[in-house]
Design a protein around this motif. Structure first.
Motif, PDB file in Angstrom:
ATOM      1  N   GLY A  13       0.850  -1.193   0.000  1.00 16.56           N
ATOM      2  CA  GLY A  13       0.000   0.000   0.000  1.00 16.56           C
ATOM      3  C   GLY A  13       0.879   1.235   0.000  1.00 16.56           C
ATOM      4  O   GLY A  13       2.000   1.205   0.518  1.00 16.56           O
ATOM      5  N   PHE A  14       0.356   2.311  -0.571  1.00 16.52           N
ATOM      6  CA  PHE A  14       1.178   3.510  -0.765  1.00 16.52           C
ATOM      7  C   PHE A  14       1.612   4.108   0.578  1.00 16.52           C
ATOM      8  O   PHE A  14       1.073   3.778   1.633  1.00 16.52           O
ATOM      9  CB  PHE A  14       0.388   4.545  -1.589  1.00 16.52           C
ATOM     10  N   LEU A  15       2.604   4.985   0.515  1.00 11.10           N
ATOM     11  CA  LEU A  15       3.153   5.677   1.688  1.00 11.10           C
ATOM     12  C   LEU A  15       2.048   6.191   2.604  1.00 11.10           C
ATOM     13  O   LEU A  15       1.174   6.948   2.151  1.00 11.10           O
ATOM     14  CB  LEU A  15       3.965   6.895   1.239  1.00 11.10           C
ATOM     15  N   GLY A  16       2.102   5.793   3.855  1.00 11.59           N
ATOM     16  CA  GLY A  16       1.187   6.349   4.844  1.00 11.59           C
ATOM     17  C   GLY A  16      -0.224   5.794   4.809  1.00 11.59           C
ATOM     18  O   GLY A  16      -1.106   6.314   5.491  1.00 11.59           O
ATOM     19  N   ALA A  17      -0.466   4.726   4.047  1.00 11.11           N
ATOM     20  CA  ALA A  17      -1.831   4.188   3.938  1.00 11.11           C
ATOM     21  C   ALA A  17      -2.323   3.594   5.260  1.00 11.11           C
ATOM     22  O   ALA A  17      -3.528   3.559   5.524  1.00 11.11           O
ATOM     23  CB  ALA A  17      -1.884   3.119   2.846  1.00 11.11           C
ATOM     24  N   GLY A  18      -1.385   3.133   6.064  1.00  7.85           N
ATOM     25  CA  GLY A  18      -1.760   2.555   7.364  1.00  7.85           C
ATOM     26  C   GLY A  18      -1.301   1.108   7.533  1.00  7.85           C
ATOM     27  O   GLY A  18      -1.868   0.371   8.335  1.00  7.85           O
ATOM     28  N   THR A  20       1.620  -0.131   8.822  1.00 10.05           N
ATOM     29  CA  THR A  20       2.207  -0.416  10.140  1.00 10.05           C
ATOM     30  C   THR A  20       1.119  -0.413  11.214  1.00 10.05           C
ATOM     31  O   THR A  20       1.121  -1.265  12.111  1.00 10.05           O
ATOM     32  CB  THR A  20       3.286   0.638  10.477  1.00 10.05           C
ATOM     33  N   THR A  21       0.194   0.513  11.094  1.00 12.22           N
ATOM     34  CA  THR A  21      -0.909   0.586  12.067  1.00 12.22           C
ATOM     35  C   THR A  21      -1.716  -0.712  12.026  1.00 12.22           C
ATOM     36  O   THR A  21      -2.091  -1.266  13.063  1.00 12.22           O
ATOM     37  CB  THR A  21      -1.827   1.786  11.715  1.00 12.22           C
ATOM     38  N   MET A  22      -1.976  -1.213  10.837  1.00 15.13           N
ATOM     39  CA  MET A  22      -2.749  -2.446  10.704  1.00 15.13           C
ATOM     40  C   MET A  22      -1.990  -3.633  11.305  1.00 15.13           C
ATOM     41  O   MET A  22      -2.574  -4.480  11.994  1.00 15.13           O
ATOM     42  CB  MET A  22      -3.078  -2.713   9.233  1.00 15.13           C
ATOM     43  N   ILE A 100       4.923  -9.768   5.919  1.00 15.43           N
ATOM     44  CA  ILE A 100       5.917  -8.904   5.292  1.00 15.43           C
ATOM     45  C   ILE A 100       5.281  -7.568   4.976  1.00 15.43           C
ATOM     46  O   ILE A 100       4.267  -7.503   4.269  1.00 15.43           O
ATOM     47  CB  ILE A 100       6.427  -9.543   3.977  1.00 15.43           C
ATOM     48  N   GLU A 101       5.839  -6.503   5.522  1.00 18.03           N
ATOM     49  CA  GLU A 101       5.350  -5.152   5.192  1.00 18.03           C
ATOM     50  C   GLU A 101       6.306  -4.558   4.166  1.00 18.03           C
ATOM     51  O   GLU A 101       7.484  -4.357   4.439  1.00 18.03           O
ATOM     52  CB  GLU A 101       5.301  -4.248   6.436  1.00 18.03           C
ATOM     53  N   THR A 102       5.805  -4.271   2.989  1.00 16.51           N
ATOM     54  CA  THR A 102       6.669  -3.658   1.977  1.00 16.51           C
ATOM     55  C   THR A 102       6.762  -2.153   2.262  1.00 16.51           C
ATOM     56  O   THR A 102       5.919  -1.600   2.966  1.00 16.51           O
ATOM     57  CB  THR A 102       6.119  -3.829   0.547  1.00 16.51           C
ATOM     58  N   LEU A 288       6.423  12.288   5.799  1.00 23.92           N
ATOM     59  CA  LEU A 288       7.473  12.744   6.706  1.00 23.92           C
ATOM     60  C   LEU A 288       7.208  12.036   8.024  1.00 23.92           C
ATOM     61  O   LEU A 288       6.071  11.989   8.487  1.00 23.92           O
ATOM     62  CB  LEU A 288       7.357  14.260   6.852  1.00 23.92           C
ATOM     63  N   LYS A 289       8.223  11.422   8.612  1.00 25.41           N
ATOM     64  CA  LYS A 289       7.983  10.757   9.894  1.00 25.41           C
ATOM     65  C   LYS A 289       9.270  10.695  10.690  1.00 25.41           C
ATOM     66  O   LYS A 289      10.367  10.784  10.130  1.00 25.41           O
ATOM     67  CB  LYS A 289       7.392   9.357   9.706  1.00 25.41           C
ATOM     68  N   GLY A 290       9.152  10.536  11.988  1.00 23.89           N
ATOM     69  CA  GLY A 290      10.347  10.436  12.819  1.00 23.89           C
ATOM     70  C   GLY A 290      10.047  10.796  14.252  1.00 23.89           C
ATOM     71  O   GLY A 290       8.905  10.678  14.716  1.00 23.89           O
ATOM     72  N   LEU A 303       6.292  11.608  15.360  1.00 24.72           N
ATOM     73  CA  LEU A 303       5.576  12.468  14.423  1.00 24.72           C
ATOM     74  C   LEU A 303       5.368  11.711  13.113  1.00 24.72           C
ATOM     75  O   LEU A 303       6.281  11.075  12.597  1.00 24.72           O
ATOM     76  CB  LEU A 303       6.459  13.697  14.220  1.00 24.72           C
ATOM     77  N   GLN A 304       4.132  11.763  12.621  1.00 24.75           N
ATOM     78  CA  GLN A 304       3.771  11.023  11.403  1.00 24.75           C
ATOM     79  C   GLN A 304       2.978  11.944  10.494  1.00 24.75           C
ATOM     80  O   GLN A 304       1.861  12.324  10.835  1.00 24.75           O
ATOM     81  CB  GLN A 304       2.861   9.835  11.770  1.00 24.75           C
ATOM     82  N   ALA A 305       3.546  12.316   9.360  1.00 23.55           N
ATOM     83  CA  ALA A 305       2.814  13.152   8.412  1.00 23.55           C
ATOM     84  C   ALA A 305       2.560  12.379   7.124  1.00 23.55           C
ATOM     85  O   ALA A 305       3.465  11.752   6.574  1.00 23.55           O
ATOM     86  CB  ALA A 305       3.608  14.413   8.095  1.00 23.55           C
TER      87      ALA A 305
HETATM   88  N1  LIG Z   1      -7.347   9.034  10.889  1.00 25.57           N
HETATM   89  C1  LIG Z   1      -6.741   7.864  10.637  1.00 25.57           C
HETATM   90  N2  LIG Z   1      -5.400   7.800  10.678  1.00 25.57           N
HETATM   91  C2  LIG Z   1      -4.817   6.594  10.422  1.00 25.57           C
HETATM   92  C3  LIG Z   1      -5.567   5.434  10.120  1.00 25.57           C
HETATM   93  N3  LIG Z   1      -4.708   4.412   9.901  1.00 25.57           N
HETATM   94  C4  LIG Z   1      -3.468   4.929  10.054  1.00 25.57           C
HETATM   95  N4  LIG Z   1      -3.532   6.239  10.368  1.00 25.57           N
HETATM   96  C5  LIG Z   1      -2.416   7.178  10.601  1.00 25.57           C
HETATM   97  O1  LIG Z   1      -1.745   7.373   9.365  1.00 25.57           O
HETATM   98  C6  LIG Z   1      -0.351   7.590   9.593  1.00 25.57           C
HETATM   99  C7  LIG Z   1       0.450   6.596   8.759  1.00 25.57           C
HETATM  100  O2  LIG Z   1       0.169   5.294   9.232  1.00 25.57           O
HETATM  101  P1  LIG Z   1       1.213   4.102   9.063  1.00 25.57           P
HETATM  102  O3  LIG Z   1       0.555   2.882   9.638  1.00 25.57           O
HETATM  103  O4  LIG Z   1       2.540   4.480   9.593  1.00 25.57           O
HETATM  104  O5  LIG Z   1       1.276   4.014   7.490  1.00 25.57           O
HETATM  105  P2  LIG Z   1       2.240   3.083   6.601  1.00 25.57           P
HETATM  106  O6  LIG Z   1       1.428   2.621   5.463  1.00 25.57           O
HETATM  107  O7  LIG Z   1       2.881   2.024   7.444  1.00 25.57           O
HETATM  108  O8  LIG Z   1       3.327   4.161   6.142  1.00 25.57           O
HETATM  109  P3  LIG Z   1       4.739   3.901   5.357  1.00 25.57           P
HETATM  110  O9  LIG Z   1       5.371   2.715   6.002  1.00 25.57           O
HETATM  111  O10 LIG Z   1       5.510   5.159   5.562  1.00 25.57           O
HETATM  112  O11 LIG Z   1       4.412   3.674   3.939  1.00 25.57           O
HETATM  113  C8  LIG Z   1      -0.153   7.432  11.094  1.00 25.57           C
HETATM  114  O12 LIG Z   1      -0.157   8.712  11.673  1.00 25.57           O
HETATM  115  C9  LIG Z   1      -1.361   6.636  11.530  1.00 25.57           C
HETATM  116  O13 LIG Z   1      -1.713   6.885  12.875  1.00 25.57           O
HETATM  117  C10 LIG Z   1      -6.996   5.542  10.091  1.00 25.57           C
HETATM  118  O14 LIG Z   1      -7.736   4.595   9.802  1.00 25.57           O
HETATM  119  N5  LIG Z   1      -7.507   6.771  10.352  1.00 25.57           N
END
Ligand SMILES: Nc1nc2c(ncn2[C@@H]2O[C@H](COP(=O)(O)OP(=O)(O)OP(=O)(O)O)[C@@H](O)[C@H]2O)c(=O)[nH]1
Length: 349
Positions: A13-18, A20-22, A100-102, A288-290, A303-305
């Motif tokens: 999934g693209f940058l910041g899609a979520g 790692t959170t998942m 595996i997280e790409t 942007l993150k760190g 910080l997570q942008a």
């Molecule tokens: N509002 C909202 N924020 C979310 C959700 N899921 C993730 N985030 C936020 O989105 C940001 C990026 O989430 P990550 O899980 O780091 O995304 P990622 O896909 O692993 O990012 P990369 O590894 O950089 O590609 C974080 O600040 C999360 O807290 C969601 O469902 N809702």
């Protein structure tokens, strides 16, 4: 030795899609399953590993989290991924499941193809490829909005045969999916979500199942129970690059760049975040993150942008003896003015 193939789930999934959170969420509801995690990030600062190690799940100890840091996993399959898998499979206590997280910029196709390498194929199978989508970013037109710019560039340079790199990558990641998770549903309304569904469906010929999620909250039984064997179906999931370069020309990530900014302590975190938002918007920073060293605070600020949407929270105390500091990784398109972005951020501390 257990001769059954170990299932591996690829999360893309693209940058910041979520992603790692998942995964973080998954680790807390995976029951007794022993999970090994292989994580890969774009940029020279391992933030995802820190986040995942910090969640302290018993079924996935720090030893079970392996970071691949030499570039995008799709380009380092032979040098990095295969040796890592081989070592993992030689462990006395093998995992029940591999996740595996790409990186957000990786093409999943070469990674899935690696599961057909003889040493790997006999021992592991791809349970499924899960593509996480930032629904809010789709709704905002992030994956479609530079059509005009691309057309203009193409009319000036006839040799350009590409869609925008972001759009192309987004489609490649969807095309490889067995399950699409439309994440961040909390940020859009029902009608917006309907449009996101339609756009996502229109961007892949294959029609994988789509589910909706907030903060990547999807039951482990769904994420780890697809049972597809995706490595047998890679011929149906070709990326734009594979279709355009059937001669095997390797793809690269020339269209994207990242760099790390090191700063001293930040006295006013709220002001810092607001100023970062302006810099991100002015220069079209993608991600942007760190970590931030807030003056006088015992805790570290994470910080997570994603675009100019910034989340920040104190994640843990600085450890005794740990060098405090502010370190941020910045990711953007190649044409982003790195010098200007760096100088603007450095001027904030
Ligand atoms: N509002 C909202 N924020 C979310 C959700 N899921 C993730 N985030 C936020 O989105 C940001 C990026 O989430 P990550 O899980 O780091 O995304 P990622 O896909 O692993 O990012 P990369 O590894 O950089 O590609 C974080 O600040 C999360 O807290 C969601 O469902 N809702």
């Amino acid at each position: 030795m257990n001769q059954q193939k170990i299932p591996a789930t690829v999360i893309t999934g693209f940058l910041g899609a979520g992603k790692t959170t998942m995964i973080r969420n998954l680790l807390t509801n995976a029951g007794g399953k022993k999970i090994a995690l292989i994580i890969n990030e774009f940029g020279d600062l391992g933030v995802d590993g820190e986040v995942l190690k910090g969640c302290g799940a018993e079924n996935c100890s720090e030893d079970d989290i392996i970071e691949l840091t030499n570039g995008c996993i799709c380009c380092t399959v032979a040098d990095d991924f295969i040796p890592t898998m081989t070592k993992l499979l030689e462990r006395e206590q093998r995992p029940d499941h591999i996740v595996i997280e790409t990186s957000g910029l990786a093409l999943p196709q070469p990674l899935v193809a690696a599961f057909n390498w003889p040493d790997i194929r006999t021992q592991v199978t791809v349970d499924g490829v899960i593509t996480v989508v930032d629904s809010a970013a789709v709704a905002a037109g992030r994956f479609a909005d530079d059509h005009d710019a691309v057309e203009a560039a193409r009319s000036e340079d006839q040799s350009l045969d590409h869609e925008s790199p972001i759009e192309e990558l987004f489609e490649d990641q969807l095309t490889c999916a067995d399950l699409i998770v439309l994440n961040k549903t909390d940020l859009i309304d029902v009608a917006g979500l309907g449009r996101v569904r339609d756009e996502v469906a229109a961007r892949t010929q294959r029609k994988p199942v789509m589910i909706e999620a907030k903060n990547g909250e999807v039951p482990a039984g769904i994420l780890l129970g697809l049972g597809i064997g995706t490595e047998d179906d890679i011929a149906n999931r070709k990326s734009h690059h594979e279709l355009e370069h059937e001669d095997g020309t390797p793809h690269d990530h020339d269209e994207f760049d990242s760099f790390v900014v090191d700063l001293g302590p930040v006295a006013d975190p709220a002001g810092f975040v607001e100023a970062l938002k302006s810099i991100i918007s002015a220069h079209d920073v993608l991600r942007l993150k760190g970590f931030v060293d807030v003056s006088g605070k015992p805790m570290r600020l994470q910080l997570q942008a994603v675009g100019s949407r910034i989340d920040h929270y104190f994640d843990r105390a600085w450890a005794p003896g740990e060098k405090r500091g502010t370190r941020l990784v910045v990711i953007g398109l190649h044409e982003m003015d790195q010098g200007a972005v760096k100088a603007a951020i450095e001027a904030l501390a």
